[in-house]
Design an enzyme around this catalytic site. Sequence first.
Site, PDB file in Angstrom:
ATOM      1  N   GLU A 146      29.505  69.298  20.354  1.00  0.00           N
ATOM      2  CA  GLU A 146      28.183  68.722  20.677  1.00  0.00           C
ATOM      3  C   GLU A 146      27.881  67.557  19.734  1.00  0.00           C
ATOM      4  OE1 GLU A 146      26.105  69.273  23.040  1.00  0.00           O
ATOM      5  OE2 GLU A 146      26.586  71.246  23.861  1.00  0.00           O
ATOM      6  N   GLU A 152      25.892  74.282  30.532  1.00  0.00           N
ATOM      7  CA  GLU A 152      25.255  74.261  29.225  1.00  0.00           C
ATOM      8  C   GLU A 152      23.887  73.618  29.338  1.00  0.00           C
ATOM      9  OE1 GLU A 152      24.101  73.302  25.153  1.00  0.00           O
ATOM     10  OE2 GLU A 152      24.301  71.921  26.815  1.00  0.00           O
ATOM     11  N   GLU A 153      23.788  72.612  30.210  1.00  0.00           N
ATOM     12  CA  GLU A 153      22.529  71.877  30.350  1.00  0.00           C
ATOM     13  C   GLU A 153      21.570  72.588  31.307  1.00  0.00           C
ATOM     14  OE1 GLU A 153      21.990  69.669  28.369  1.00  0.00           O
ATOM     15  OE2 GLU A 153      23.698  68.374  27.981  1.00  0.00           O
ATOM     16  N   ASP A 203      29.182  69.599  32.264  1.00  0.00           N
ATOM     17  CA  ASP A 203      27.982  69.218  33.013  1.00  0.00           C
ATOM     18  C   ASP A 203      27.131  68.249  32.196  1.00  0.00           C
ATOM     19  OD1 ASP A 203      27.423  71.385  31.251  1.00  0.00           O
ATOM     20  OD2 ASP A 203      25.596  71.895  32.357  1.00  0.00           O
ATOM     21  N   HIS A 245      31.102  71.409  27.208  1.00  0.00           N
ATOM     22  CA  HIS A 245      30.605  71.484  28.583  1.00  0.00           C
ATOM     23  C   HIS A 245      30.870  70.177  29.319  1.00  0.00           C
ATOM     24  CE1 HIS A 245      26.869  69.116  27.749  1.00  0.00           C
ATOM     25  NE2 HIS A 245      26.914  69.692  26.568  1.00  0.00           N
ATOM     26  N   ASP A 304      27.102  63.262  25.272  1.00  0.00           N
ATOM     27  CA  ASP A 304      26.798  64.685  25.479  1.00  0.00           C
ATOM     28  C   ASP A 304      27.385  65.164  26.786  1.00  0.00           C
ATOM     29  OD1 ASP A 304      25.734  67.202  25.332  1.00  0.00           O
ATOM     30  OD2 ASP A 304      23.664  66.590  25.658  1.00  0.00           O
ATOM     31  N   HIS A 334      20.739  62.439  26.770  1.00  0.00           N
ATOM     32  CA  HIS A 334      19.758  62.742  27.820  1.00  0.00           C
ATOM     33  C   HIS A 334      18.894  61.524  28.185  1.00  0.00           C
ATOM     34  CE1 HIS A 334      19.840  67.419  27.156  1.00  0.00           C
ATOM     35  NE2 HIS A 334      21.025  66.862  26.938  1.00  0.00           N
TER      36      HIS A 334
HETATM   37 ZN   LIG Z   1      25.596  69.025  25.099  1.00  0.00          ZN
END
Ligand SMILES: [Zn+2]
Length: 378
Positions: A162, A133-134, A68, A66, A99, A348
């Site tokens: 991931e 995805e997020e 995003d 992903h 990520d 994150h």
């Molecule tokens: Zn991810």
Amino acid sequence: MTPTLALACALIERPSVTPDDAGCQRLLGERLRTLGFHAESIDAGGVTNTWLSRPGHGPLFCFAGHTDVVPTGPLADWNSPPFVPTLRDGRLHGRGAADMKGGIAAFVTALERFLDAHPAPAARIALLITSDEEGPAVDGTRRVIEHLQARGETIDWCLVGEPSSTAQLGDTLRHGRRGSLNATLRVRGVQGHVAYPDRARNPIHAALPALLELCSRVWDTGNADFPPTSFQISSINAGAGATNVIPGQLEVRFNLRFSTEWTADALQAVISELLARHGVEASIDWQVSALPFLTRHGALLDAARESVRAVTGLDPELSTAGGTSDGRFIAPTGAQVVELGPINASIHQIDEWVGIDDLERLSVIYEGILWRLLAPAR
Ligand SMILES: [Zn+2]
């Protein structure tokens, strides 16, 4: 600057806060076109999805990822701006570094080296890249898989980039994930004055014994591949706003992360029976957000373990822990799915990073997987 690091920086510079792709997928499409990849947009509901595929024959190998990223949090807390890729202390800092823009960059450069040495492998190669995805994960990978299934295209091997590693690159790879079942329970009571409980029915009192049983129940003790199934209440709401009022309704939200010892249907049946046994008058809205999946054996898992071992000297631990991933949409089609990527310590978080050396080694690990699967008789 190495090609992997340069591409990771170019992706981080694009502020693709979910579900915005901010041009990342176009960049990947342009980069891979020279390797013979065709880019197909499968956008849906404001989400940017790209299926990049290279024609050929044989099994279909897919890298899934992903573009995003999660929101930055307070900008003032970052030591360098989140969308200005910054090298510091042997690390590349920026939102999405781990990520998972670093993983995407490593995969692209692995492909470049592999296809340069082996331009006609006996397999098809594709990348499934989404910008959702997020976020809600409704119009992302799920839609691409629906699209592929409608035209009879199935993925045989899916490598999800991931960030799976814990303390060292390659120490952990995920060969499955738990299922996730959400529920909203609405317990009906009769509102009244606390001084006259005989004229009311308190939904909190009615629900507590059942909730206690749900909280204390041992659902299973896990199995060789999965940790035990867990039940967690995430919110409880009731109350009329005054201390002298028995509320008329209670709303409870809860989630189960479940192993292959259970199906979503079986969990729903057990919980409904338990509530009925306690005499709880309630309605429940169920939402199955993921079914458990597991790739216990297979060429992809073997190739991933061997490649990690060859590059890092580590024998990776196989894990099904952690949250859900988009592997949940791909595995049900019959694909072998393995998740392998950088260290996830900072994902994150403020000052997200990926190790610069790890980025290069990850690219070599991915290349080793391509060689082992797609050109085994070298
Ligand atoms: Zn991810």
